[in-house]
Motif scaffolding. Structure first.
Motif, short mmCIF file in Angstrom:
data_model
loop_
_atom_site.label_atom_id
_atom_site.label_comp_id
_atom_site.label_asym_id
_atom_site.label_seq_id
_atom_site.Cartn_x
_atom_site.Cartn_y
_atom_site.Cartn_z
N GLY A 125 -79.41 -62.00 59.50
CA GLY A 125 -80.28 -61.48 58.31
C GLY A 125 -80.60 -62.72 57.29
O GLY A 125 -81.79 -62.72 57.01
N CYS A 130 -72.32 -53.73 56.90
CA CYS A 130 -71.45 -54.79 57.46
C CYS A 130 -69.99 -54.91 56.96
O CYS A 130 -68.88 -54.89 57.63
CB CYS A 130 -71.91 -55.98 58.04
SG CYS A 130 -73.47 -55.85 59.07
N LEU A 134 -77.58 -54.46 55.05
CA LEU A 134 -76.88 -55.43 56.06
C LEU A 134 -75.36 -55.71 55.53
O LEU A 134 -74.46 -55.62 55.98
CB LEU A 134 -77.64 -56.63 56.53
CG LEU A 134 -78.47 -56.51 57.88
CD1 LEU A 134 -79.26 -57.74 58.07
CD2 LEU A 134 -77.66 -56.25 58.95
#
Length: 304
Positions: free
Chosen positions: A202, A219, A215
């Motif tokens: 990203g 994550c 993200l």
């Protein structure tokens, strides 16, 4: 604050060492997971309740309530929990205490040196703290507030999502304790590192801020949940394979090593984040973790 942290340092290994006296050996993994769930819930709910109490009553009343709750908890544990008392030596005084602590540490270290798989498990726990936990503690606030330019409120939200990830990891172990065993620890730790790669992707693609925030938080929360399963599985293995007379000494020594690993890792990641691209750091974290897990997997013995 030093006294509070000293209490916390003593509390954790004491609870972990006492579990083998409270539950059957086959239930140690589930019991460790439940303890981790309770600690995670307290970490999430406690600050909210403390903020509400402080807003209504003030700081002095909040401190008084906290002290009262701790006292009631201690009395209740003393009344309700029955743990065999260890034999007490006759020597007293600071010098005797230091000598006793040194002897305990030596006995724990000698036991660990003779137990190959336990050395591997503790090495993986150290790696999880030195690499992963240290990286998250430094990188998460940096990425949210500096890289993404978001507010402190969003940083608080990210920390809450991270705590939820850890809690879900503990819940998963309590639901499926048989699935988490020694042979799966390297695989789980490797998975926690690989989960960080979408963040690097990203960043390289210059994704929009809201996408990067999702993200980063998603994550890292997933990785934290996986690392929580590693911590619980490692702890339960240590509890099962350590003799009762040594379990407090061994857990105390390993906890001390893991506690020392986090500030060392943070001291290393601080300058790295200042001088290196985040994508390069993430790649390094993943590669070092995978290499560590490969070495650990090769060093493991089928049975001991």
């Amino acid at each position: 604050m030093m006294l509070v942290n000293t209490y916390r340092a003593c509390y954790s290994p004491t609870v972990q060492a006492a579990l083998h006296c409270l539950v059957d050996r086959k239930d140690l993994t589930r019991a460790s997971a439940l303890v981790s769930q309770a600690i995670s819930l307290v970490g999430m709910i406690g600050p909210v309740l403390a903020g509400m109490v402080m807003g209504f009553f003030g700081i002095m009343q909040t401190v008084g309530i906290a002290a009262l709750v701790c006292l009631i908890s201690a009395v209740w544990i003393r009344i309700a929990v029955r743990i065999p008392e260890p034999a007490q030596g006759s020597s007293q005084g600071p010098r005797a205490l230091v000598s006793h602590l040194a002897a305990d540490a030596k006995a724990a270290a000698q036991f660990l040196v003779r137990h190959g798989n336990l050395k591997v498990v503790i090495g993986l726990s150290l790696a999880a703290n030195l690499i992963f936990a240290s990286y998250i503690n430094v990188a998460l606030p940096y990425m949210v507030t500096r890289t993404l330019g978001l507010s402190n409120a969003m940083q608080g939200l990210a920390e809450g999502i991270l705590a939820c990830g850890s809690l879900l990891g503990a819940v998963l172990v309590s639901i499926r304790p048989a699935w988490f065993n020694l042979q799966r620890i390297p695989m789980l730790l490797s998975a926690s590192a690989l989960v960080l790669l979408p963040i690097a992707a990203g960043l390289l693609l210059h994704s929009p801020t809201h996408v990067l925030f999702a993200l980063v938080t998603g994550c890292i929360a997933l990785a934290a949940g996986i690392v929580q399963t590693v911590s619980i599985t490692s702890l339960s293995y240590e509890q099962i394979h350590t003799p009762a007379r040594l379990i407090g000494k061994v857990i105390g020594l390993t906890n001390s090593l893991c506690m020392c690993a986090i500030p060392l890792g943070q001291a290393a990641f601080g300058p790295l984040i200042d001088h290196c691209p985040m994508t390069l750091i993430i790649t390094g974290v993943v590669m070092v973790t995978l290499l560590t897990c490969l070495i650990a997997r090769l060093a493991m013995k089928p049975d001991e």
